[in-house]
Motif scaffolding. Structure first.
Motif, PDB file in Angstrom:
ATOM      1  N   ASN A  45       4.552  -0.819  -8.841  1.00 29.96           N
ATOM      2  CA  ASN A  45       5.519   0.024  -9.545  1.00 29.96           C
ATOM      3  C   ASN A  45       4.709   0.998 -10.394  1.00 29.96           C
ATOM      4  N   LEU A  46       4.870   2.282 -10.112  1.00 29.43           N
ATOM      5  CA  LEU A  46       4.094   3.307 -10.822  1.00 29.43           C
ATOM      6  C   LEU A  46       4.924   3.934 -11.931  1.00 29.43           C
ATOM      7  N   ALA A  47       4.278   4.149 -13.071  1.00 26.01           N
ATOM      8  CA  ALA A  47       4.908   4.890 -14.157  1.00 26.01           C
ATOM      9  C   ALA A  47       4.317   6.299 -14.235  1.00 26.01           C
ATOM     10  N   GLY A  48       3.254   6.559 -13.501  1.00 19.94           N
ATOM     11  CA  GLY A  48       2.590   7.861 -13.478  1.00 19.94           C
ATOM     12  C   GLY A  48       2.026   8.110 -12.094  1.00 19.94           C
ATOM     13  N   PRO A  49       1.055   9.002 -11.954  1.00 19.99           N
ATOM     14  CA  PRO A  49       0.482   9.299 -10.638  1.00 19.99           C
ATOM     15  C   PRO A  49      -0.181   8.055 -10.041  1.00 19.99           C
ATOM     16  N   GLY A  50      -0.215   8.047  -8.696  1.00 19.54           N
ATOM     17  CA  GLY A  50      -0.844   6.904  -8.035  1.00 19.54           C
ATOM     18  C   GLY A  50      -1.371   7.259  -6.664  1.00 19.54           C
ATOM     19  N   ARG A  51      -2.233   6.366  -6.122  1.00 21.05           N
ATOM     20  CA  ARG A  51      -2.829   6.527  -4.794  1.00 21.05           C
ATOM     21  C   ARG A  51      -2.684   5.224  -4.042  1.00 21.05           C
ATOM     22  N   VAL A  52      -2.640   5.369  -2.696  1.00 17.96           N
ATOM     23  CA  VAL A  52      -2.607   4.197  -1.829  1.00 17.96           C
ATOM     24  C   VAL A  52      -3.295   4.563  -0.519  1.00 17.96           C
ATOM     25  N   THR A  53      -4.052   3.607   0.063  1.00 19.83           N
ATOM     26  CA  THR A  53      -4.699   3.819   1.353  1.00 19.83           C
ATOM     27  C   THR A  53      -3.910   3.050   2.400  1.00 19.83           C
ATOM     28  N   LEU A  54      -3.494   3.792   3.465  1.00 15.87           N
ATOM     29  CA  LEU A  54      -2.666   3.217   4.529  1.00 15.87           C
ATOM     30  C   LEU A  54      -3.479   3.138   5.816  1.00 15.87           C
ATOM     31  N   ASN A  55      -3.345   2.004   6.528  1.00 13.02           N
ATOM     32  CA  ASN A  55      -4.052   1.791   7.784  1.00 13.02           C
ATOM     33  C   ASN A  55      -3.069   1.843   8.944  1.00 13.02           C
ATOM     34  N   ARG A  56      -3.583   2.234  10.108  1.00 13.12           N
ATOM     35  CA  ARG A  56      -2.758   2.352  11.323  1.00 13.12           C
ATOM     36  C   ARG A  56      -2.102   1.008  11.630  1.00 13.12           C
ATOM     37  N   GLY A  57      -0.782   1.052  11.980  1.00  9.95           N
ATOM     38  CA  GLY A  57      -0.031  -0.154  12.335  1.00  9.95           C
ATOM     39  C   GLY A  57       0.701  -0.779  11.149  1.00  9.95           C
ATOM     40  N   GLU A  58       0.401  -0.367   9.925  1.00 11.36           N
ATOM     41  CA  GLU A  58       1.096  -0.893   8.746  1.00 11.36           C
ATOM     42  C   GLU A  58       2.419  -0.136   8.539  1.00 11.36           C
ATOM     43  N   TYR A  59       3.293  -0.777   7.787  1.00  7.34           N
ATOM     44  CA  TYR A  59       4.538  -0.124   7.380  1.00  7.34           C
ATOM     45  C   TYR A  59       4.401   0.231   5.906  1.00  7.34           C
ATOM     46  N   PHE A  60       4.859   1.451   5.543  1.00 11.81           N
ATOM     47  CA  PHE A  60       4.773   1.899   4.161  1.00 11.81           C
ATOM     48  C   PHE A  60       6.184   2.196   3.687  1.00 11.81           C
ATOM     49  N   LYS A  61       6.563   1.513   2.617  1.00  4.63           N
ATOM     50  CA  LYS A  61       7.897   1.692   2.049  1.00  4.63           C
ATOM     51  C   LYS A  61       7.721   2.313   0.667  1.00  4.63           C
ATOM     52  N   THR A  62       8.529   3.340   0.345  1.00 10.55           N
ATOM     53  CA  THR A  62       8.454   4.008  -0.956  1.00 10.55           C
ATOM     54  C   THR A  62       9.864   4.241  -1.473  1.00 10.55           C
ATOM     55  N   ASN A  63      10.013   4.117  -2.800  1.00 10.30           N
ATOM     56  CA  ASN A  63      11.340   4.273  -3.390  1.00 10.30           C
ATOM     57  C   ASN A  63      11.201   4.888  -4.785  1.00 10.30           C
ATOM     58  N   GLY A  64      11.916   5.998  -5.043  1.00  6.85           N
ATOM     59  CA  GLY A  64      11.928   6.648  -6.354  1.00  6.85           C
ATOM     60  C   GLY A  64      10.667   7.410  -6.683  1.00  6.85           C
ATOM     61  N   CYS A  65       9.861   7.769  -5.683  1.00  8.18           N
ATOM     62  CA  CYS A  65       8.605   8.493  -5.922  1.00  8.18           C
ATOM     63  C   CYS A  65       8.753   9.961  -5.566  1.00  8.18           C
ATOM     64  N   GLN A  66       7.879  10.762  -6.148  1.00  8.33           N
ATOM     65  CA  GLN A  66       7.790  12.155  -5.729  1.00  8.33           C
ATOM     66  C   GLN A  66       7.075  12.199  -4.385  1.00  8.33           C
ATOM     67  N   GLU A  67       6.960  13.386  -3.798  1.00 10.08           N
ATOM     68  CA  GLU A  67       6.362  13.544  -2.466  1.00 10.08           C
ATOM     69  C   GLU A  67       4.944  12.964  -2.439  1.00 10.08           C
ATOM     70  N   TRP A  68       4.644  12.285  -1.303  1.00  9.84           N
ATOM     71  CA  TRP A  68       3.305  11.745  -1.061  1.00  9.84           C
ATOM     72  C   TRP A  68       2.533  12.756  -0.207  1.00  9.84           C
ATOM     73  N   LYS A  69       1.276  13.047  -0.574  1.00 12.88           N
ATOM     74  CA  LYS A  69       0.443  14.008   0.169  1.00 12.88           C
ATOM     75  C   LYS A  69      -0.887  13.354   0.497  1.00 12.88           C
ATOM     76  N   GLN A  70      -1.371  13.589   1.734  1.00 17.63           N
ATOM     77  CA  GLN A  70      -2.635  13.005   2.154  1.00 17.63           C
ATOM     78  C   GLN A  70      -3.772  13.723   1.415  1.00 17.63           C
ATOM     79  N   VAL A  71      -4.689  12.899   0.891  1.00 14.49           N
ATOM     80  CA  VAL A  71      -5.849  13.450   0.170  1.00 14.49           C
ATOM     81  C   VAL A  71      -7.168  12.972   0.777  1.00 14.49           C
ATOM     82  N   GLY A  72      -7.090  12.097   1.746  1.00 11.67           N
ATOM     83  CA  GLY A  72      -8.337  11.611   2.333  1.00 11.67           C
ATOM     84  C   GLY A  72      -8.102  10.774   3.543  1.00 11.67           C
TER      85      GLY A  72
END
Length: 189
Positions: free
Chosen positions: A162-189
């Motif tokens: 649960n984020l109260a400010g900016p955050g990062r996450v690394t996603l791997n192929r085959g995983e499921y990513f669920k997001t709720n109440g966040c601003q737009e996610w942009k790839q940075v790496g």
């Protein structure tokens, strides 16, 4: 033809700053005489113009009469009717078929940025990599979750936060990513 001289203006006495009298200047004719000369000149010019117009009828035929009948030949118009041609045979219709080949476009592939609401399959819906968000979309916080599958079971969660400010996450192929109440996610790496 006789011309009448206009009557002299009445004498109003000595001219004042706003009076009716007209001052005279030595060496110039009196005002009444000046007016008579102006009207006389206008009448004389009108007489000459009128006499010139009176001698000419003003029509185009006047010039021809003066030139006489010996003027050059007059133009003649001849109208000739041509015979109607036989109906031409219709030309054969030529049809050419052209097949347009579409340009090869790159397959759209997975997205590199996505909304802060939803569940995405990494490698199909979004590209694998590290993503960043500016934080919560509202005052209720930003929740994200990485999962092994889309079952929604507690045991399938790999990581979450649960984020109260900016955050990062690394996603791997085959995983499921669920997001709720966040601003737009942009790839940075």
């Amino acid at each position: 033809m006789t011309f009448q001289q206009p009557s002299p203006p009445p004498d109003h006495g000595t001219p004042g700053p706003f009076g009716l009298g007209v001052p005279t200047v030595p060496g110039q004719p009196a005002p009444g005489r000046r007016r008579w000369l102006k009207y006389g000149a206008v009448a004389l010019v009108s007489l000459f113009i009128g006499a010139g117009i009176g001698n000419s009828s003003g029509s185009a035929e006047t010039g021809r009469e003066a030139a006489g009948d010996e003027a050059g030949p007059r133009p003649t118009v001849t109208v000739t009717e041509t015979a109607k041609a036989a109906d031409p045979e219709p030309a054969p219709t030529v049809t050419e078929t052209v097949t347009a080949k579409p340009k090869k476009t790159k397959a759209p592939g997975p997205a590199t940025s996505f909304s802060g609401e939803g569940e995405y399959l990494v490698g199909e819906d979004i590209k694998a990599g590290t993503y960043k968000t500016a934080g919560p979309d509202s005052e209720f916080g930003c929740y994200w979750e990485r999962a092994k599958d889309a079952s929604g079971e507690f045991g399938s969660i790999i990581a979450n936060n649960n984020l109260a400010g900016p955050g990062r996450v690394t996603l791997n192929r085959g995983e499921y990513f669920k997001t709720n109440g966040c601003q737009e996610w942009k790839q940075v790496g």
